[in-house]
Design a protein around this motif. Structure first.
Motif, PDB file in Angstrom:
ATOM      1  N   GLN A  79      -0.406   6.666 -15.932  1.00 23.55           N
ATOM      2  CA  GLN A  79       0.360   5.527 -16.423  1.00 23.55           C
ATOM      3  C   GLN A  79      -0.365   4.739 -17.507  1.00 23.55           C
ATOM      4  N   GLY A  80      -1.600   5.099 -17.807  1.00 23.93           N
ATOM      5  CA  GLY A  80      -2.304   4.486 -18.930  1.00 23.93           C
ATOM      6  C   GLY A  80      -2.926   3.124 -18.669  1.00 23.93           C
ATOM      7  N   PHE A  81      -3.078   2.733 -17.416  1.00 21.70           N
ATOM      8  CA  PHE A  81      -3.743   1.474 -17.112  1.00 21.70           C
ATOM      9  C   PHE A  81      -5.230   1.587 -17.435  1.00 21.70           C
ATOM     10  N   THR A  82      -5.853   0.455 -17.713  1.00 23.02           N
ATOM     11  CA  THR A  82      -7.306   0.396 -17.828  1.00 23.02           C
ATOM     12  C   THR A  82      -7.852  -0.006 -16.459  1.00 23.02           C
ATOM     13  N   ILE A  83      -9.151   0.116 -16.298  1.00 24.40           N
ATOM     14  CA  ILE A  83      -9.754  -0.312 -15.029  1.00 24.40           C
ATOM     15  C   ILE A  83      -9.510  -1.797 -14.823  1.00 24.40           C
ATOM     16  N   LYS A  84      -9.684  -2.596 -15.875  1.00 22.95           N
ATOM     17  CA  LYS A  84      -9.422  -4.032 -15.755  1.00 22.95           C
ATOM     18  C   LYS A  84      -7.961  -4.296 -15.398  1.00 22.95           C
ATOM     19  N   GLY A  85      -7.059  -3.497 -15.945  1.00 21.71           N
ATOM     20  CA  GLY A  85      -5.640  -3.652 -15.631  1.00 21.71           C
ATOM     21  C   GLY A  85      -5.353  -3.378 -14.167  1.00 21.71           C
ATOM     22  N   VAL A  86      -5.955  -2.340 -13.624  1.00 22.30           N
ATOM     23  CA  VAL A  86      -5.760  -2.021 -12.205  1.00 22.30           C
ATOM     24  C   VAL A  86      -6.399  -3.103 -11.341  1.00 22.30           C
ATOM     25  N   GLN A  87      -7.580  -3.594 -11.750  1.00 20.73           N
ATOM     26  CA  GLN A  87      -8.229  -4.678 -11.002  1.00 20.73           C
ATOM     27  C   GLN A  87      -7.335  -5.916 -10.972  1.00 20.73           C
ATOM     28  N   LYS A  88      -6.744  -6.231 -12.115  1.00 21.80           N
ATOM     29  CA  LYS A  88      -5.856  -7.394 -12.194  1.00 21.80           C
ATOM     30  C   LYS A  88      -4.635  -7.193 -11.310  1.00 21.80           C
ATOM     31  N   LEU A  89      -4.080  -5.993 -11.326  1.00 21.13           N
ATOM     32  CA  LEU A  89      -2.937  -5.667 -10.486  1.00 21.13           C
ATOM     33  C   LEU A  89      -3.289  -5.849  -9.009  1.00 21.13           C
ATOM     34  N   LEU A  90      -4.464  -5.391  -8.632  1.00 24.32           N
ATOM     35  CA  LEU A  90      -4.919  -5.544  -7.244  1.00 24.32           C
ATOM     36  C   LEU A  90      -5.129  -7.016  -6.897  1.00 24.32           C
ATOM     37  N   ASP A  91      -5.698  -7.781  -7.819  1.00 27.83           N
ATOM     38  CA  ASP A  91      -5.913  -9.215  -7.572  1.00 27.83           C
ATOM     39  C   ASP A  91      -4.583  -9.939  -7.391  1.00 27.83           C
ATOM     40  N   GLN A  92      -3.615  -9.609  -8.228  1.00 30.86           N
ATOM     41  CA  GLN A  92      -2.310 -10.264  -8.153  1.00 30.86           C
ATOM     42  C   GLN A  92      -1.579  -9.917  -6.860  1.00 30.86           C
ATOM     43  N   ASN A  93      -1.849  -8.751  -6.318  1.00 33.12           N
ATOM     44  CA  ASN A  93      -1.142  -8.275  -5.127  1.00 33.12           C
ATOM     45  C   ASN A  93      -2.009  -8.278  -3.879  1.00 33.12           C
ATOM     46  N   LYS A  94      -3.016  -9.137  -3.868  1.00 27.87           N
ATOM     47  CA  LYS A  94      -3.879  -9.319  -2.696  1.00 27.87           C
ATOM     48  C   LYS A  94      -4.520  -8.026  -2.226  1.00 27.87           C
ATOM     49  N   GLY A  95      -5.028  -7.227  -3.170  1.00 26.87           N
ATOM     50  CA  GLY A  95      -5.755  -6.015  -2.832  1.00 26.87           C
ATOM     51  C   GLY A  95      -4.900  -4.804  -2.575  1.00 26.87           C
ATOM     52  N   LYS A  96      -3.596  -4.930  -2.765  1.00 23.03           N
ATOM     53  CA  LYS A  96      -2.704  -3.797  -2.528  1.00 23.03           C
ATOM     54  C   LYS A  96      -2.113  -3.336  -3.847  1.00 23.03           C
ATOM     55  N   LEU A  97      -1.833  -2.057  -3.913  1.00 20.60           N
ATOM     56  CA  LEU A  97      -1.183  -1.490  -5.080  1.00 20.60           C
ATOM     57  C   LEU A  97       0.325  -1.620  -4.913  1.00 20.60           C
ATOM     58  N   PRO A  98       1.094  -1.593  -6.013  1.00 24.20           N
ATOM     59  CA  PRO A  98       2.540  -1.805  -5.911  1.00 24.20           C
ATOM     60  C   PRO A  98       3.242  -0.926  -4.884  1.00 24.20           C
ATOM     61  N   GLY A  99       2.842   0.306  -4.721  1.00 28.65           N
ATOM     62  CA  GLY A  99       3.470   1.189  -3.749  1.00 28.65           C
ATOM     63  C   GLY A  99       3.219   0.774  -2.309  1.00 28.65           C
ATOM     64  N   GLU A 100       2.195  -0.043  -2.092  1.00 31.10           N
ATOM     65  CA  GLU A 100       1.851  -0.472  -0.736  1.00 31.10           C
ATOM     66  C   GLU A 100       2.481  -1.812  -0.371  1.00 31.10           C
ATOM     67  N   ILE A 101       3.102  -2.455  -1.343  1.00 35.44           N
ATOM     68  CA  ILE A 101       3.630  -3.796  -1.130  1.00 35.44           C
ATOM     69  C   ILE A 101       5.031  -3.690  -0.562  1.00 35.44           C
ATOM     70  N   THR A 102       5.237  -4.357   0.546  1.00 36.34           N
ATOM     71  CA  THR A 102       6.570  -4.404   1.116  1.00 36.34           C
ATOM     72  C   THR A 102       7.087  -5.821   0.956  1.00 36.34           C
ATOM     73  N   VAL A 103       8.326  -5.945   0.565  1.00 33.26           N
ATOM     74  CA  VAL A 103       8.908  -7.252   0.319  1.00 33.26           C
ATOM     75  C   VAL A 103      10.114  -7.426   1.222  1.00 33.26           C
ATOM     76  N   ASN A 104      10.153  -8.551   1.891  1.00 36.11           N
ATOM     77  CA  ASN A 104      11.298  -8.902   2.702  1.00 36.11           C
ATOM     78  C   ASN A 104      12.311  -9.556   1.779  1.00 36.11           C
ATOM     79  N   ALA A 105      13.549  -9.091   1.789  1.00 33.32           N
ATOM     80  CA  ALA A 105      14.574  -9.598   0.871  1.00 33.32           C
ATOM     81  C   ALA A 105      14.752 -11.105   1.020  1.00 33.32           C
ATOM     82  N   ALA A 106      14.547 -11.656   2.201  1.00 36.09           N
ATOM     83  CA  ALA A 106      14.708 -13.091   2.410  1.00 36.09           C
ATOM     84  C   ALA A 106      13.616 -13.893   1.695  1.00 36.09           C
ATOM     85  N   GLU A 107      12.477 -13.249   1.400  1.00 34.52           N
ATOM     86  CA  GLU A 107      11.365 -13.945   0.756  1.00 34.52           C
ATOM     87  C   GLU A 107      11.490 -13.968  -0.760  1.00 34.52           C
TER      88      GLU A 107
END
Length: 156
Positions: A79-107
């Motif tokens: 997907q062409g991310f840089t290491i810093k980009g992946v680190q930022k993604l992990l920071d924004q998602n509390k250490g989880k990658l987008p595929g690991e994030i589950t969202v409750n529709a009510a939230e």
């Protein structure tokens, strides 16, 4: 007279490891299509990667470590991310990658017509101009894809 029967017999007895088995760094690297030094480097860049270490420092990767590494490999290599980009993604998602994030529709807050959640831009320091630019590009791409799809439907 020496024979090589033991070596041949040893390879035929080996079976593939189960999916739940721990992997050594060489097995993990081979499974992921990476070099061992890349895995060691990623350990230094991503604190979420913490293989078990035995006496002598030998690393053993859990199945969830392998999945996480595969996700990082996909983000970096495919997907062409840089290491810093992946680190930022992990920071924004509390250490989880987008595929690991589950969202409750009510939230989830409703999205307004501009594409921004109400109050997000003011509270999180999001640059509205940058988001507007990205939204414009996405809308242009949507038109291009829509036109292409219509062309395909007309001329199959």
């Amino acid at each position: 007279m020496k024979t090589n029967l033991g070596a041949a017999a040893g390879t035929s007895r080996r079976t593939a490891k189960s999916d739940s088995a721990f992997r050594t760094i060489s097995e993990a690297a081979k499974e992921l299509g990476l070099q061992q030094h890349v895995l060691r480097f990623w350990e230094s860049k991503f604190p979420q990667i913490q293989p078990m270490k035995r006496a002598g420092g030998r690393r053993y990767y859990r199945p969830e470590d392998i999945e996480f590494l595969a996700s990082i490999r996909t983000l970096l290599h495919d997907q062409g991310f840089t290491i810093k980009g992946v680190q930022k993604l992990l920071d924004q998602n509390k250490g989880k990658l987008p595929g690991e994030i589950t969202v409750n529709a009510a939230e989830v807050e409703p999205v307004d017509r501009v594409g921004l959640q109400p109050g997000v831009a003011q509270s999180s320091g999001v640059d509205k101009a940058a988001l507007g630019s990205v939204l414009g590009e996405l809308q242009e791409l949507q038109v291009i894809l829509h036109d292409g799809l219509n062309d395909i439907k007309k001329n199959p």
